[in-house]
Design a protein around this motif. Structure first.
Motif, PDB file in Angstrom:
ATOM      1  N   LEU A   1       4.588  10.484   4.810  1.00 44.14           N
ATOM      2  CA  LEU A   1       3.494   9.750   5.441  1.00 44.14           C
ATOM      3  C   LEU A   1       4.026   8.577   6.264  1.00 44.14           C
ATOM      4  O   LEU A   1       4.959   7.884   5.840  1.00 44.14           O
ATOM      5  CB  LEU A   1       2.517   9.227   4.386  1.00 44.14           C
ATOM      6  CG  LEU A   1       1.740  10.268   3.572  1.00 44.14           C
ATOM      7  CD1 LEU A   1       0.981   9.587   2.442  1.00 44.14           C
ATOM      8  CD2 LEU A   1       0.787  11.047   4.458  1.00 44.14           C
ATOM      9  N   THR A   2       3.411   8.343   7.420  1.00 43.57           N
ATOM     10  CA  THR A   2       3.727   7.151   8.196  1.00 43.57           C
ATOM     11  C   THR A   2       2.930   5.976   7.635  1.00 43.57           C
ATOM     12  O   THR A   2       2.006   6.155   6.815  1.00 43.57           O
ATOM     13  CB  THR A   2       3.354   7.336   9.675  1.00 43.57           C
ATOM     14  OG1 THR A   2       1.927   7.458   9.783  1.00 43.57           O
ATOM     15  CG2 THR A   2       4.026   8.578  10.251  1.00 43.57           C
TER      16      THR A   2
ATOM     17  N   ALA B   1      -1.090  -4.452   7.135  1.00 41.90           N
ATOM     18  CA  ALA B   1      -1.308  -4.896   5.754  1.00 41.90           C
ATOM     19  C   ALA B   1      -0.405  -4.126   4.799  1.00 41.90           C
ATOM     20  O   ALA B   1       0.196  -4.706   3.882  1.00 41.90           O
ATOM     21  CB  ALA B   1      -2.770  -4.713   5.370  1.00 41.90           C
ATOM     22  N   LEU B   2      -0.295  -2.812   5.003  1.00 44.15           N
ATOM     23  CA  LEU B   2       0.566  -2.004   4.146  1.00 44.15           C
ATOM     24  C   LEU B   2       2.029  -2.374   4.353  1.00 44.15           C
ATOM     25  O   LEU B   2       2.817  -2.410   3.401  1.00 44.15           O
ATOM     26  CB  LEU B   2       0.348  -0.520   4.431  1.00 44.15           C
ATOM     27  CG  LEU B   2       1.181   0.458   3.585  1.00 44.15           C
ATOM     28  CD1 LEU B   2       0.981   0.204   2.097  1.00 44.15           C
ATOM     29  CD2 LEU B   2       0.838   1.900   3.930  1.00 44.15           C
ATOM     30  N   GLN B   3       2.393  -2.668   5.582  1.00 43.35           N
ATOM     31  CA  GLN B   3       3.768  -3.074   5.852  1.00 43.35           C
ATOM     32  C   GLN B   3       4.106  -4.374   5.127  1.00 43.35           C
ATOM     33  O   GLN B   3       5.209  -4.542   4.603  1.00 43.35           O
ATOM     34  CB  GLN B   3       3.980  -3.238   7.352  1.00 43.35           C
ATOM     35  CG  GLN B   3       5.438  -3.484   7.741  1.00 43.35           C
ATOM     36  CD  GLN B   3       5.621  -3.511   9.244  1.00 43.35           C
ATOM     37  OE1 GLN B   3       4.909  -4.205   9.959  1.00 43.35           O
ATOM     38  NE2 GLN B   3       6.573  -2.741   9.741  1.00 43.35           N
ATOM     39  N   ARG B   4       3.165  -5.301   5.066  1.00 42.24           N
ATOM     40  CA  ARG B   4       3.379  -6.563   4.347  1.00 42.24           C
ATOM     41  C   ARG B   4       3.564  -6.303   2.851  1.00 42.24           C
ATOM     42  O   ARG B   4       4.367  -6.960   2.196  1.00 42.24           O
ATOM     43  CB  ARG B   4       2.194  -7.513   4.580  1.00 42.24           C
ATOM     44  CG  ARG B   4       2.180  -8.125   5.982  1.00 42.24           C
ATOM     45  CD  ARG B   4       0.864  -8.852   6.256  1.00 42.24           C
ATOM     46  NE  ARG B   4       0.604  -9.894   5.284  1.00 42.24           N
ATOM     47  CZ  ARG B   4       1.120 -11.124   5.328  1.00 42.24           C
ATOM     48  NH1 ARG B   4       1.933 -11.449   6.311  1.00 42.24           N
ATOM     49  NH2 ARG B   4       0.825 -12.018   4.412  1.00 42.24           N
ATOM     50  N   ILE B   5       2.817  -5.334   2.330  1.00 42.78           N
ATOM     51  CA  ILE B   5       2.966  -4.969   0.920  1.00 42.78           C
ATOM     52  C   ILE B   5       4.366  -4.415   0.674  1.00 42.78           C
ATOM     53  O   ILE B   5       5.043  -4.774  -0.295  1.00 42.78           O
ATOM     54  CB  ILE B   5       1.892  -3.934   0.509  1.00 42.78           C
ATOM     55  CG1 ILE B   5       0.508  -4.578   0.515  1.00 42.78           C
ATOM     56  CG2 ILE B   5       2.215  -3.347  -0.870  1.00 42.78           C
ATOM     57  CD1 ILE B   5      -0.631  -3.579   0.317  1.00 42.78           C
TER      58      ILE B   5
ATOM     59  N   ASP C   1      -5.938  -1.147  -4.507  1.00 42.12           N
ATOM     60  CA  ASP C   1      -5.009  -0.645  -3.496  1.00 42.12           C
ATOM     61  C   ASP C   1      -3.776  -0.034  -4.156  1.00 42.12           C
ATOM     62  O   ASP C   1      -3.292   1.030  -3.747  1.00 42.12           O
ATOM     63  CB  ASP C   1      -4.579  -1.763  -2.546  1.00 42.12           C
ATOM     64  CG  ASP C   1      -5.702  -2.203  -1.620  1.00 42.12           C
ATOM     65  OD1 ASP C   1      -6.631  -1.401  -1.397  1.00 42.12           O
ATOM     66  OD2 ASP C   1      -5.664  -3.347  -1.127  1.00 42.12           O
ATOM     67  N   LEU C   2      -3.259  -0.711  -5.177  1.00 39.19           N
ATOM     68  CA  LEU C   2      -2.061  -0.219  -5.856  1.00 39.19           C
ATOM     69  C   LEU C   2      -2.343   1.117  -6.542  1.00 39.19           C
ATOM     70  O   LEU C   2      -1.546   2.058  -6.441  1.00 39.19           O
ATOM     71  CB  LEU C   2      -1.573  -1.254  -6.880  1.00 39.19           C
ATOM     72  CG  LEU C   2      -0.322  -0.867  -7.672  1.00 39.19           C
ATOM     73  CD1 LEU C   2       0.843  -0.563  -6.725  1.00 39.19           C
ATOM     74  CD2 LEU C   2       0.054  -1.975  -8.638  1.00 39.19           C
ATOM     75  N   GLU C   3      -3.476   1.207  -7.238  1.00 47.15           N
ATOM     76  CA  GLU C   3      -3.815   2.455  -7.911  1.00 47.15           C
ATOM     77  C   GLU C   3      -3.982   3.597  -6.911  1.00 47.15           C
ATOM     78  O   GLU C   3      -3.546   4.732  -7.158  1.00 47.15           O
ATOM     79  CB  GLU C   3      -5.102   2.282  -8.727  1.00 47.15           C
ATOM     80  CG  GLU C   3      -4.922   1.422  -9.963  1.00 47.15           C
ATOM     81  CD  GLU C   3      -6.203   1.306 -10.767  1.00 47.15           C
ATOM     82  OE1 GLU C   3      -7.284   1.649 -10.230  1.00 47.15           O
ATOM     83  OE2 GLU C   3      -6.127   0.869 -11.928  1.00 47.15           O
ATOM     84  N   ALA C   4      -4.586   3.299  -5.762  1.00 52.33           N
ATOM     85  CA  ALA C   4      -4.782   4.324  -4.736  1.00 52.33           C
ATOM     86  C   ALA C   4      -3.443   4.804  -4.178  1.00 52.33           C
ATOM     87  O   ALA C   4      -3.228   6.005  -4.002  1.00 52.33           O
ATOM     88  CB  ALA C   4      -5.664   3.775  -3.612  1.00 52.33           C
ATOM     89  N   LEU C   5      -2.540   3.877  -3.918  1.00 59.27           N
ATOM     90  CA  LEU C   5      -1.238   4.249  -3.389  1.00 59.27           C
ATOM     91  C   LEU C   5      -0.448   5.086  -4.392  1.00 59.27           C
ATOM     92  O   LEU C   5       0.181   6.093  -4.028  1.00 59.27           O
ATOM     93  CB  LEU C   5      -0.441   2.989  -3.017  1.00 59.27           C
ATOM     94  CG  LEU C   5      -0.938   2.227  -1.789  1.00 59.27           C
ATOM     95  CD1 LEU C   5      -0.210   0.886  -1.666  1.00 59.27           C
ATOM     96  CD2 LEU C   5      -0.749   3.044  -0.514  1.00 59.27           C
TER      97      LEU C   5
ATOM     98  N   ALA D   1      -0.754   6.397   5.696  1.00 60.37           N
ATOM     99  CA  ALA D   1      -0.983   5.911   4.334  1.00 60.37           C
ATOM    100  C   ALA D   1      -2.022   4.800   4.326  1.00 60.37           C
ATOM    101  O   ALA D   1      -2.876   4.733   3.424  1.00 60.37           O
ATOM    102  CB  ALA D   1       0.327   5.420   3.725  1.00 60.37           C
ATOM    103  N   ALA D   2      -1.968   3.915   5.319  1.00 63.34           N
ATOM    104  CA  ALA D   2      -2.928   2.808   5.394  1.00 63.34           C
ATOM    105  C   ALA D   2      -4.352   3.328   5.571  1.00 63.34           C
ATOM    106  O   ALA D   2      -5.294   2.794   4.968  1.00 63.34           O
ATOM    107  CB  ALA D   2      -2.550   1.875   6.542  1.00 63.34           C
ATOM    108  N   GLU D   3      -4.519   4.363   6.376  1.00 60.78           N
ATOM    109  CA  GLU D   3      -5.857   4.939   6.584  1.00 60.78           C
ATOM    110  C   GLU D   3      -6.419   5.490   5.278  1.00 60.78           C
ATOM    111  O   GLU D   3      -7.624   5.392   5.021  1.00 60.78           O
ATOM    112  CB  GLU D   3      -5.786   6.047   7.636  1.00 60.78           C
ATOM    113  CG  GLU D   3      -5.641   5.536   9.066  1.00 60.78           C
ATOM    114  CD  GLU D   3      -5.609   6.669  10.064  1.00 60.78           C
ATOM    115  OE1 GLU D   3      -5.700   7.843   9.640  1.00 60.78           O
ATOM    116  OE2 GLU D   3      -5.486   6.390  11.275  1.00 60.78           O
ATOM    117  N   LEU D   4      -5.556   6.072   4.462  1.00 61.34           N
ATOM    118  CA  LEU D   4      -6.011   6.682   3.204  1.00 61.34           C
ATOM    119  C   LEU D   4      -6.538   5.643   2.217  1.00 61.34           C
ATOM    120  O   LEU D   4      -7.342   5.971   1.342  1.00 61.34           O
ATOM    121  CB  LEU D   4      -4.872   7.484   2.569  1.00 61.34           C
ATOM    122  CG  LEU D   4      -4.454   8.750   3.329  1.00 61.34           C
ATOM    123  CD1 LEU D   4      -3.219   9.373   2.693  1.00 61.34           C
ATOM    124  CD2 LEU D   4      -5.608   9.764   3.337  1.00 61.34           C
TER     125      LEU D   4
END
Length: 292
Positions: free
Chosen positions: A26-27, A41-45, A57-61, A31-34
């Motif tokens: 995933l790019t 925001a995902l890049q900062r994470i 967010d963590l559980e979803a990822l 992943a951010a869209e999902l």
């Protein structure tokens, strides 16, 4: 961003999440869209910049990346530790005991600077020596689980023994490491011979701090490892160095630059009182003969 244990926890959490995303192909945008967040925001994470990661967010990822229950629990533990000012990784507490965070750090380190006052460090243990220690630590484990732990410890050593870009290992062992019996005389003889041979490697420096040197730092010092992760093409530090000190119930990770510098100074003070590499190898071989 302060360089404390919480920063380290967030940084490593981001690395695990990034690896999970890449393994799924995933790019950042996908992943951010999902999870209905922006790519930035995902890049900062993933960079460990987000101090308070939302649990949803963590559980979803973790679900998207296919992390099992054990792995997800470890990620939640890292996220919780990311909110603390310092980090005691107590086994079986926030992070599952068999999720070895240190092994992940060790695997990416380019240089490891170590002091051990009691035991041979894991990266230099023979299978028999490691087996004897693990059997004492986990006396009720079955044969298969015991073999798995020994195999993991041996696999970690490829970081030092591999031909392509091995890590640099700088070790000082107090003489008590050589005197403390582990597994019996035969095991000790083999272990000390192995240490002498390892000290000849171009990426390994091994010195013995003799009892006659006393206590160069004016106090007793527990085991510690300084992990450094190398520099990029332009000379910039890839990641800040980390000090790991281990206790009976867990390990403390220290990342403040002043603290890391103090440990470096301490290691240099110990080195000045230690035997040189050649004399250290001679002592190891002599004591190996005595055990044999």
């Amino acid at each position: 961003m302060s360089e404390d244990g919480s920063t380290l926890a967030r940084r490593q959490l981001g690395k695990y999440l990034r690896n999970g995303r890449e393994e799924c192909g995933l790019t950042l945008h996908q992943a951010a869209e999902l999870i209905e967040r922006s790519a930035s925001a995902l890049q900062r994470i993933e960079k460990g910049i987000v101090a308070h990661l939302r649990e949803v967010d963590l559980e979803a990822l973790c679900k998207i990346y296919g992390f099992d229950t054990h792995h997800t629990a470890a990620m939640k533990g890292l996220a919780a530790q990311g909110n603390e000012q310092s980090w005691w990784h107590e086994y079986g507490d926030l992070i599952p005991e068999n999720f070895d965070f240190f092994v992940g750090l060790e695997a990416s380190a380019q240089r490891l600077t170590t002091y051990e006052p009691e035991l041979v460090p894991g990266l230099l243990q023979t299978p028999a020596y490691a087996s004897a220690l693990i059997r004492c630590g986990y006396p009720d484990e079955g044969v298969e689980e015991h073999a798995r732990r020994v195999q993991l410890r041996m696999r970690r050593q490829t970081r030092i023994t591999r031909k392509h870009h091995p890590a640099t290992l700088d070790v000082i062992l107090r003489e008590s490491v050589l005197r403390g019996m582990v597994g019996g005389p035969r095991v000790m003889a083999t272990q000390l011979r192995y240490l002498a041979e390892a000290g000849v490697r171009p990426n390994v420096r091994l010195q013995i701090l003799p009892f006659s040197a006393g206590f160069p730092l004016g106090d007793s010092v527990g085991p510690f490892v300084i992990l450094e992760f190398g520099t990029g093409k332009q000379g910039q530090v890839i990641e800040p160095p980390v000090v790991y000190t281990e206790k009976f119930t867990g390990g403390l990770y220290l990342a403040k630059s002043a603290t890391v510098h103090r440990y470096h100074q301490g290691h240099e003070s110990l080195r000045r009182s230690a035997m040189d590499a050649e004399d250290s190898r001679a002592l190891l071989r002599r004591m190996a003969k005595e055990y044999a």
